[in-house]
Write an enzyme that holds these catalytic residues in place. Structure first.
Site, short mmCIF file in Angstrom:
data_model
loop_
_atom_site.label_atom_id
_atom_site.label_comp_id
_atom_site.label_asym_id
_atom_site.label_seq_id
_atom_site.Cartn_x
_atom_site.Cartn_y
_atom_site.Cartn_z
N GLU A 92 25.21 31.18 1.25
CA GLU A 92 24.51 30.33 0.28
C GLU A 92 23.02 30.67 0.21
O GLU A 92 22.39 30.88 1.25
CB GLU A 92 24.70 28.88 0.71
CG GLU A 92 24.37 27.87 -0.34
CD GLU A 92 24.88 26.47 0.02
OE1 GLU A 92 24.13 25.51 -0.17
OE2 GLU A 92 26.03 26.36 0.50
N ARG A 94 30.99 23.25 5.43
CA ARG A 94 30.01 24.31 5.57
C ARG A 94 30.63 25.63 5.17
O ARG A 94 31.78 25.93 5.53
CB ARG A 94 29.47 24.38 7.01
CG ARG A 94 28.52 23.23 7.35
CD ARG A 94 27.23 23.29 6.56
NE ARG A 94 26.34 22.15 6.78
CZ ARG A 94 26.28 21.10 6.00
NH1 ARG A 94 27.08 21.01 4.94
NH2 ARG A 94 25.43 20.12 6.25
N HIS A 145 26.66 23.19 -4.57
CA HIS A 145 26.36 22.33 -3.41
C HIS A 145 25.87 20.95 -3.88
O HIS A 145 24.76 20.51 -3.53
CB HIS A 145 25.30 22.99 -2.50
CG HIS A 145 25.35 22.46 -1.09
ND1 HIS A 145 25.03 23.23 0.00
CD2 HIS A 145 25.69 21.24 -0.60
CE1 HIS A 145 25.16 22.51 1.10
NE2 HIS A 145 25.57 21.30 0.77
#
Length: 320
Positions: free
Chosen positions: A267, A238, A285
């Site tokens: 993000e 993360r 991602h």
């Protein structure tokens, strides 16, 4: 007929399965991520919501959907959903764990190899200017065999990364809050290390941990200063676990040798300074962005909706 709303397009296997089961399915078809206001307008009379981990489902969304029975999160994480409030309202929340394990671990290993052999940097050089020809000291990288890999977070993904790294001849150490038993460590061919020891002794550090309150900015300037100057960090966990401002400073000051990020602190925004560095690899991602993983995830969310509609227990409930 129960109504299902998808806040993002999913593999067709999910929508078709729901349609075949008799659900009324509506899919957000915008080209950008769905906005909070758009989601708010579309949940008012739905029974089920399927949403990716990039979509925030907060108090307002939950309150706007009085008929909602299930929020099926399309992803292993679920930090985007207020799971406690959903439980308070009697709404089940599920995720899609395990099925993305191989895809994410392959990406992690790929990023290690790409950093150590300067593959992305070499590709850019060839496209931009070419090269003068093979020479003994030209564009040297490093082999990963014999190097020490430190894995932060040894869940399903972390363990699979360890297995692949062992097969490539790396020495693997790990850190997690609850260490494995001795037999488990021997079976997985990993060694426990305190976080400080792992940071200071690893040649590569891979973050594969979920986000918690405790690990926010776990990798800050202090951590980067403690790393080997020849070490690199890879994040497939993360984004907020890394302080990207500190990472940029550490890279610019040669505190560490490189970084590869598949997830980001803010993000989908990426620190502009990181984009300028040749020893940094940035991917959008894509950890579980394989046809195989996404189809498996699609099956899980569709099956969970069907189970709840039949008044049976869903799989992978995260707010029991």
């Amino acid at each position: 007929m129960s109504k299902v709303y998808l806040s993002a397009k999913l593999p067709k296997i999910a929508t078709q399965k729901l349609i075949d089961a008799g659900f009324e399915v509506t899919v957000y078809d915008g080209t950008k991520l769905i906005s909070h206001d758009t989601l708010l307008q579309n949940v008012k009379d739905i029974d089920f919501l399927i949403t990716p981990l990039s979509t925030k489902v907060d108090h307002d969304i939950i309150d706007a959907a009085p008929k909602l029975k299930l929020i099926a999160n399309f992803g292993a994480g679920f930090n985007n959903i207020d799971t406690a409030y959903a439980k308070e309202k009697g709404i089940v929340v599920t995720n899609t764990p395990k099925v993305s394990t191989n895809a994410v671990s392959e990406v992690a290993i790929g990023l290690i190899l790409a950093l150590s052999h300067r593959i992305v940097e070499g590709d850019k050089k060839m496209r931009r200017e070419g090269f003068p020809g093979w020479a003994p000291l030209y564009f040297l990288g490093h082999e990963i065999a014999g190097q020490t890999l430190g894995i932060v977070g040894l869940g399903n993904i972390g363990r699979d990364i360890a297995r692949k790294a062992n097969a490539l001849g790396m020495h693997v150490q790990y850190y997690k809050r609850n260490p494995l038993s001795d037999p488990e460590e021997r079976s997985e061919k990993v060694t426990y290390a305190s976080l400080n020891t792992l940071i200071s002794t690893s040649d590569f550090i891979v973050i594969s941990a979920p986000q918690t309150d405790e690990n926010y900015h776990q990798f800050n300037m202090s951590a980067f200063k403690a790393m080997k100057s020849t070490a690199a960090i890879i994040n497939v966990g993360r984004g907020p676990i890394i302080d990207e401002t500190a990472l940029l400073e550490a890279l610019n000051n040669d505190e560490i040798a490189g970084a590869a990020l598949d997830v980001y602190e803010n993000e989908p925004d990426v620190n502009d300074g990181l984009k300028l560095l040749k020893n940094v690899i940035l991917t959008p991602h894509i950890g579980n962005a394989s046809v195989e993983a996404r189809d498996a995830m699609a099956n899980i969310v569709a099956d969970n909706i069907i189970l709840v509609e039949q008044e049976e227990n869903a799989n992978f409930i995260v707010n029991p």
